[in-house]
Design an enzyme around this catalytic site. Sequence first.
Site, PDB file in Angstrom:
ATOM      1  N   CYS A 193     -60.286  11.321 -58.147  1.00  0.00           N
ATOM      2  CA  CYS A 193     -61.610  11.292 -58.773  1.00  0.00           C
ATOM      3  C   CYS A 193     -61.849   9.942 -59.423  1.00  0.00           C
ATOM      4  O   CYS A 193     -62.975   9.508 -59.590  1.00  0.00           O
ATOM      5  CB  CYS A 193     -61.708  12.406 -59.799  1.00  0.00           C
ATOM      6  SG  CYS A 193     -60.452  12.283 -61.075  1.00  0.00           S
TER       7      CYS A 193
ATOM      8  N   GLU B  29     -64.196  19.398 -64.872  1.00  0.00           N
ATOM      9  CA  GLU B  29     -63.758  18.021 -64.552  1.00  0.00           C
ATOM     10  C   GLU B  29     -64.159  17.803 -63.101  1.00  0.00           C
ATOM     11  O   GLU B  29     -63.556  18.390 -62.199  1.00  0.00           O
ATOM     12  CB  GLU B  29     -62.231  17.897 -64.662  1.00  0.00           C
ATOM     13  CG  GLU B  29     -61.622  18.453 -65.926  1.00  0.00           C
ATOM     14  CD  GLU B  29     -61.735  17.520 -67.101  1.00  0.00           C
ATOM     15  OE1 GLU B  29     -62.142  16.366 -66.901  1.00  0.00           O
ATOM     16  OE2 GLU B  29     -61.443  17.953 -68.219  1.00  0.00           O
TER      17      GLU B  29
HETATM   18  N1  NAD Z   1     -62.511  14.853 -62.982  1.00  0.00           N
HETATM   19  C1  NAD Z   1     -61.257  15.115 -62.682  1.00  0.00           C
HETATM   20  O1  NAD Z   1     -60.383  15.105 -63.539  1.00  0.00           O
HETATM   21  C2  NAD Z   1     -60.884  15.443 -61.272  1.00  0.00           C
HETATM   22  C3  NAD Z   1     -59.539  15.486 -60.930  1.00  0.00           C
HETATM   23  C4  NAD Z   1     -59.181  15.802 -59.617  1.00  0.00           C
HETATM   24  C5  NAD Z   1     -60.154  16.043 -58.663  1.00  0.00           C
HETATM   25  N2  NAD Z   1     -61.465  15.985 -59.016  1.00  0.00           N
HETATM   26  C6  NAD Z   1     -62.508  16.191 -58.006  1.00  0.00           C
HETATM   27  O2  NAD Z   1     -62.143  17.282 -57.168  1.00  0.00           O
HETATM   28  C7  NAD Z   1     -62.674  17.104 -55.863  1.00  0.00           C
HETATM   29  C8  NAD Z   1     -61.576  17.255 -54.825  1.00  0.00           C
HETATM   30  O3  NAD Z   1     -60.963  18.482 -54.946  1.00  0.00           O
HETATM   31  P1  NAD Z   1     -61.304  19.721 -54.014  1.00  0.00           P
HETATM   32  O4  NAD Z   1     -61.686  19.233 -52.651  1.00  0.00           O
HETATM   33  O5  NAD Z   1     -60.153  20.665 -54.124  1.00  0.00           O
HETATM   34  O6  NAD Z   1     -62.590  20.317 -54.722  1.00  0.00           O
HETATM   35  P2  NAD Z   1     -63.376  21.675 -54.420  1.00  0.00           P
HETATM   36  O7  NAD Z   1     -64.512  21.727 -55.356  1.00  0.00           O
HETATM   37  O8  NAD Z   1     -63.671  21.812 -52.979  1.00  0.00           O
HETATM   38  O9  NAD Z   1     -62.318  22.830 -54.768  1.00  0.00           O
HETATM   39  C9  NAD Z   1     -61.742  22.935 -56.046  1.00  0.00           C
HETATM   40  C10 NAD Z   1     -61.302  24.363 -56.262  1.00  0.00           C
HETATM   41  O10 NAD Z   1     -62.457  25.191 -56.318  1.00  0.00           O
HETATM   42  C11 NAD Z   1     -62.240  26.344 -55.530  1.00  0.00           C
HETATM   43  N3  NAD Z   1     -63.554  26.883 -55.129  1.00  0.00           N
HETATM   44  C12 NAD Z   1     -64.292  26.561 -54.049  1.00  0.00           C
HETATM   45  N4  NAD Z   1     -65.432  27.282 -54.043  1.00  0.00           N
HETATM   46  C13 NAD Z   1     -65.429  28.071 -55.147  1.00  0.00           C
HETATM   47  C14 NAD Z   1     -66.331  29.018 -55.707  1.00  0.00           C
HETATM   48  N5  NAD Z   1     -67.500  29.327 -55.126  1.00  0.00           N
HETATM   49  N6  NAD Z   1     -65.993  29.622 -56.859  1.00  0.00           N
HETATM   50  C15 NAD Z   1     -64.829  29.317 -57.473  1.00  0.00           C
HETATM   51  N7  NAD Z   1     -63.930  28.451 -56.987  1.00  0.00           N
HETATM   52  C16 NAD Z   1     -64.231  27.807 -55.846  1.00  0.00           C
HETATM   53  C17 NAD Z   1     -61.361  25.831 -54.407  1.00  0.00           C
HETATM   54  O11 NAD Z   1     -60.706  26.901 -53.767  1.00  0.00           O
HETATM   55  C18 NAD Z   1     -60.415  24.913 -55.161  1.00  0.00           C
HETATM   56  O12 NAD Z   1     -59.363  25.649 -55.741  1.00  0.00           O
HETATM   57  C19 NAD Z   1     -63.271  15.704 -55.863  1.00  0.00           C
HETATM   58  O13 NAD Z   1     -64.662  15.800 -56.045  1.00  0.00           O
HETATM   59  C20 NAD Z   1     -62.600  15.040 -57.058  1.00  0.00           C
HETATM   60  O14 NAD Z   1     -63.324  13.969 -57.587  1.00  0.00           O
HETATM   61  C21 NAD Z   1     -61.850  15.703 -60.295  1.00  0.00           C
HETATM   62  N1  LIG Z   2     -56.050  11.346 -63.806  1.00  0.00           N
HETATM   63  C1  LIG Z   2     -56.026  10.647 -62.552  1.00  0.00           C
HETATM   64  C2  LIG Z   2     -57.114  11.068 -61.620  1.00  0.00           C
HETATM   65  C3  LIG Z   2     -57.259  12.523 -61.370  1.00  0.00           C
HETATM   66  C4  LIG Z   2     -58.305  12.755 -60.343  1.00  0.00           C
HETATM   67  O1  LIG Z   2     -58.163  12.870 -59.188  1.00  0.00           O
HETATM   68  C5  LIG Z   2     -56.157   9.147 -62.790  1.00  0.00           C
HETATM   69  O2  LIG Z   2     -56.324   8.725 -63.921  1.00  0.00           O
HETATM   70  O3  LIG Z   2     -56.105   8.401 -61.822  1.00  0.00           O
END
Ligand code: NAD
Ligand code: A1AUG
Length: 523
Positions: free
Chosen positions: A325, A291
Amino acid sequence: MIKVQEYRPQSFIDFTKEENVTAYQDALKKVRAELVGKHYPMVINGERVDTAEKLTSLNPCDTSEVVGTTAKATIEDAERALQGAWAAFESWKKWDMDARARVLLKAAAILKRRRLEACALMSIEVGKNYAEADVEVAEAIDFLEYYARSAMKYSGFGSSETTWFEGEENGLMSIPLGVGVSISPWNFPCAIFIGMAAAPIVVGNCVIVKPAEDAGLIAGFMVDIMLEAGLPAGVLQFLPGVGREIGEYLTTHAKTRFITFTGSRAVGLHINEVAAKVQPGQKWIKRVIMELGGKDGMIVDETADLDVAVTAAVQGAFGFNGQKCSAMSRLIVVDSVYDDVVNAFVERAGALKVGTGEENANVTAVVNQMSFDKIKGYLEIAPDEGKVLLGGAATGEANGKQGYYVQPTIVGDVKRESRLAQEEIFGPVVSVIRARDWQDALDIANSTEYGLTGGVCSASRERLEQARAEFEVGNLYFNRKITGAIVGVQPFGGYNMSGTDSKAGGPDYLANFMQLKTVTERW
Ligand SMILES: NC(=O)c1ccc[n+]([C@@H]2O[C@H](COP(=O)([O-])OP(=O)(O)OC[C@H]3O[C@@H](n4cnc5c(N)ncnc54)[C@H](O)[C@@H]3O)[C@@H](O)[C@H]2O)c1
Ligand SMILES: N[C@@H](CCC=O)C(=O)O
């Protein structure tokens, strides 16, 4: 079959009522007295284990305050957690589905009782205001309740799912995958963290949970609830640590059966790549559920209700400072109503109050220095890519508090191919793009590599139907904000570079964590 009433999502707390505000403030005091300053060790094989080094969680709205600490797992800890989880899997996979579901239901009941504590902790640890924190804790409860019920449909030998064949019994068995790693982001550190753990667990897998570095305390709080609800030792291994260290170790490991990851596109694609490489001794293709980020757009056309559109824009763009996100980071407006929509949007956004989560400000600080610097970089290029109509500064302070504060920012007439229009900023910064007409607006909306959320504000049935078919996103909203999906109501997840469209909170989500065996007996 477990006896429960039909799933209903939690309702949200009404903070226009004074008594609810007072209750929240009491919870903040309780959390300050009992949880701030707390240290959460790892949990491996049911035991709390500590490390010499610690990870520190800072209050983003007042960076002079340390909220608490967690252990910082090492590679040796990760190895032990993985082995212990495989040992626990031998018995956990044999538990009745009902019994496993009861653990989730009990956890939901405990979280309902501690709802405001969880909210208050997030106000302090990641700067959520009251409503944002409450919506998230409600979602966490919903995930537990919903997945507990969803699990029932995978219980037993599902002969009804196959076609009858004379002289034989045929059927499908859903069986758990084994041990997986769940790696979560800081922005929904309660709901996404627990949803990504509870789903694989309820169908019989064991999971190593690696929370985000900036939000270890709320993760520790949730793990305590799961253990209190009765999860046996080793089923949920709590491993706070650094992503590129233990995350990397676990995602590349031969004994990792599946990876469920929510986070940035860059890290997600990296994990996808390393997970695809078969390691010595590995006997499966790792299942990877992703995600990732978004560059979500909402279209406003000339038939739209202006007030509905502007309300949707303000909520979608600035809820939790755009750190979702799903956040509306592109507002795409057709030329004939551009000035009216943009003027009203700037006026409404200009009235938002900036401050701390504890003060219940509309816009609070962004999560950390890295995020602050990244957003600042985009603000620096904003005047070259459009016209800054509101904000534009990363101030680093609000109401006398030093923190990662960024002004709510609106940049108008952003060029459609520019960085501001294409890259995920993940902060309170909106790019407004002018479209010639409806069709041009839809083309602009589809012009990014992402495909997470999107929206259309329009009164035209024909256009809404066209968008239904052609708007390339996993979650599409009409005449409302594009954030705030509710479990079971709006299954959530994107496609294209936004993820594997696995739809958290959807009817088939648990299937991501199972494999199917067809069994035939000739009579
Ligand atoms: N699509 C969705 O449902 C959704 C929901 C929430 C957040 N997001 C996305 O998440 C991002 C924000 O979150 P963030 O800043 O914590 O993201 P990030 O990718 O920096 O980190 C996410 C997780 O990955 C871990 N991580 C980092 N490097 C790694 C590696 N090499 N191997 C394994 N794990 C590793 C981090 O420690 C953290 O726990 C945004 O891009 C947002 O859009 C997506
Ligand atoms: N599920 C949340 C978004 C999660 C991502 O950051 C929404 O629908 O706003």
